[in-house]
Design an enzyme around this catalytic site. Structure first.
Site, PDB file in Angstrom:
ATOM      1  N   THR A  15       0.831  -1.205   0.000  1.00 44.80           N
ATOM      2  CA  THR A  15       0.000   0.000   0.000  1.00 44.80           C
ATOM      3  C   THR A  15       0.870   1.260   0.000  1.00 44.80           C
ATOM      4  O   THR A  15       0.366   2.363   0.186  1.00 44.80           O
ATOM      5  CB  THR A  15      -0.921   0.018   1.235  1.00 44.80           C
ATOM      6  N   ALA A 252       6.032   6.271   9.105  1.00 42.73           N
ATOM      7  CA  ALA A 252       4.869   5.843   8.328  1.00 42.73           C
ATOM      8  C   ALA A 252       5.069   6.320   6.905  1.00 42.73           C
ATOM      9  O   ALA A 252       6.104   6.912   6.578  1.00 42.73           O
ATOM     10  CB  ALA A 252       3.593   6.412   8.938  1.00 42.73           C
ATOM     11  N   LYS A 253       4.048   6.080   6.095  1.00 37.72           N
ATOM     12  CA  LYS A 253       4.193   6.397   4.670  1.00 37.72           C
ATOM     13  C   LYS A 253       4.503   7.882   4.443  1.00 37.72           C
ATOM     14  O   LYS A 253       5.138   8.252   3.467  1.00 37.72           O
ATOM     15  CB  LYS A 253       2.908   6.022   3.927  1.00 37.72           C
ATOM     16  N   ARG A 254       4.046   8.729   5.371  1.00 33.19           N
ATOM     17  CA  ARG A 254       4.261  10.172   5.149  1.00 33.19           C
ATOM     18  C   ARG A 254       5.738  10.554   5.260  1.00 33.19           C
ATOM     19  O   ARG A 254       6.133  11.622   4.831  1.00 33.19           O
ATOM     20  CB  ARG A 254       3.420  10.997   6.114  1.00 33.19           C
ATOM     21  N   HIS A 255       6.549   9.676   5.828  1.00 34.16           N
ATOM     22  CA  HIS A 255       7.981   9.960   5.908  1.00 34.16           C
ATOM     23  C   HIS A 255       8.650   9.541   4.595  1.00 34.16           C
ATOM     24  O   HIS A 255       9.479   8.644   4.572  1.00 34.16           O
ATOM     25  CB  HIS A 255       8.619   9.199   7.059  1.00 34.16           C
TER      26      HIS A 255
END
Ligand code: ZN
Length: 284
Positions: A15, A252-255
Site C-alpha cells: 500500500t 509511516a508512509k508520510r515519511h
C-alpha cells in the site's frame, strides 16, 4: 535445504513503499531465521484492494533485494505453501471463518463503524480498533439478518487474560475486554480482517516465529485467541522496537524521505542504513 524447522516470514503490505521501519523489522526477521538455520518466506499481504497497487508489490521485492533480504519462498519464487499473495488465498480464510461460525465463536454485527473499514490492514499505532461496545454481541451465528451485509466479530471473554513471552520484550499480559474488545474477523464487503488472514496464513505456512513491530503486541493477543478457537498451534513471537523520526513519531508512509528508495537514491548503502539503527534515524 534448511537445517532446522524454523520458518520466519516477511509480510509487507503493498500500500506504499517500504521505509526504514519496515527494513529494520525485516532485517531482524532475516537475521533470526539465519541464526536458526531456518527458512524465510515472503508473503504479500494484499487484501486491501482499495489501497494496493501492483507497483508497490514490484517495489517491495526490489527494495528488499537491494537491502539484502533473501527469502526462499514467495510470490516471486513459488514454494510448497503457494500462493503467497493473500488475495489468492480467500478460500483458506473462508474455511476458517466457517469453522468459527460453526463453533459460535463469532457473531454477526450490523454496526457500520470505521474500525470495520480499517480491519483489513494491520493496526499500526493509533489506528487500532476501538473497544467494541457490544451492541450486537448477543446475536447468534444463525441470526445474521438475511439480505443484509454484516460483518462478523470474535466474541472475547471479558476479563480473560492472554499471556505470552515475547522474544524481545519478555512476558506480556493483556486482558480481553479492557486492552481490546470483540474484534472484526470478517468484513461486510466479504473480506477477512487482517487478524484472521494473518493467523490462517502463519499457521498454513508453518511459521514458527513471527517477527513484527512492537505496535502489533495487542494484535498478537487477539491472534492467540484465534489460534485457540481454531485449534491451531501458535508460533513464537518477537516484536521489534519501532523506528521513530527525530520528533519521536513512528515512521509511516508520510515519511517519504525515509523510504528505502529515497534513501537509496540519496546514495545510502544498506550497510550504512543498518549502522544508523544504533542511534535514531540517519540523516538524509
Ligand atoms: Zn454491531
Amino acid at each position: 535445504m534448511a537445517e532446522s524447522s524454523y520458518r520466519g516470514r516477511l509480510a509487507p503490505s503493498p500500500t506504499g513503499f517500504l521505509h526504514l521501519g519496515h527494513a529494520r523489522t525485516f532485517w531482524t526477521a532475516q537475521v533470526r531465521a539465519r541464526e536458526a538455520g531456518g527458512t524465510l518466506i515472503l508473503r504479500n499481504d494484499d487484501l486491501d484492494r482499495d489501497r494496493v497497487r501492483p507497483e508497490f508489490v514490484a517495489g517491495f521485492i526490489e527494495d528488499l533485494r537491494w537491502f539484502g533480504c533473501d527469502w526462499s519462498e514467495g510470490p516471486d519464487l513459488g514454494g510448497p505453501c503457494a500462493p503467497y499473495s493473500q488475495s489468492e488465498r480467500l478460500g483458506h480464510y473462508r474455511e476458517a471463518f466457517n469453522r468459527l461460525r460453526g463453533s459460535g465463536a463469532i457473531y454477526p454485527c450490523t454496526c457500520s463503524r470505521r474500525d470495520i473499514l480499517n480491519a483489513l490492514t494491520a493496526p499500526h499505532a493509533a489506528d487500532d480498533e476501538p473497544i467494541y461496545p457490544g451492541s450486537c454481541r448477543a446475536r447468534s451465528a444463525e441470526s445474521a439478518p438475511a439480505g443484509r451485509s454484516v460483518s462478523w466479530r470474535f466474541r472475547v471473554s471479558d476479563g480473560e487474560v492472554v499471556e505470552f513471552r515475547d522474544g524481545h520484550f519478555g512476558p506480556q499480559r493483556y486482558v480481553a475486554g479492557s486492552d481490546f474488545g470483540d474484534f472484526v474477523v470478517w468484513r461486510h464487503d466479504d473480506l477477512p480482517s487482517y487478524q484472521l488472514a494473518c493467523v490462517v496464513d502463519d499457521a498454513a505456512m508453518a511459521i514458527t516465529e513471527v517477527v513484527r513491530g512492537e505496535d502489533l503486541l495487542v494484535s498478537t493477543a487477539r491472534q492467540l485467541l484465534l489460534y485457540c478457537a481454531l485449534g491451531l498451534t501458535p508460533p513464537a513471537f518477537f516484536h521489534c522496537p519501532l523506528v521513530r523520526d527525530d520528533q519521536g513519531v513512528r515512521l509511516a508512509k508520510r515519511h517519504a524521505a525515509l523510504s528505502l528508495r529515497a534513501l537509496r537514491a540519496a546514495g545510502n548503502s544498506p550497510a550504512s542504513l543498518r549502522e544508523g539503527w544504533l542511534g535514531t534515524c540517519p540523516a538524509t
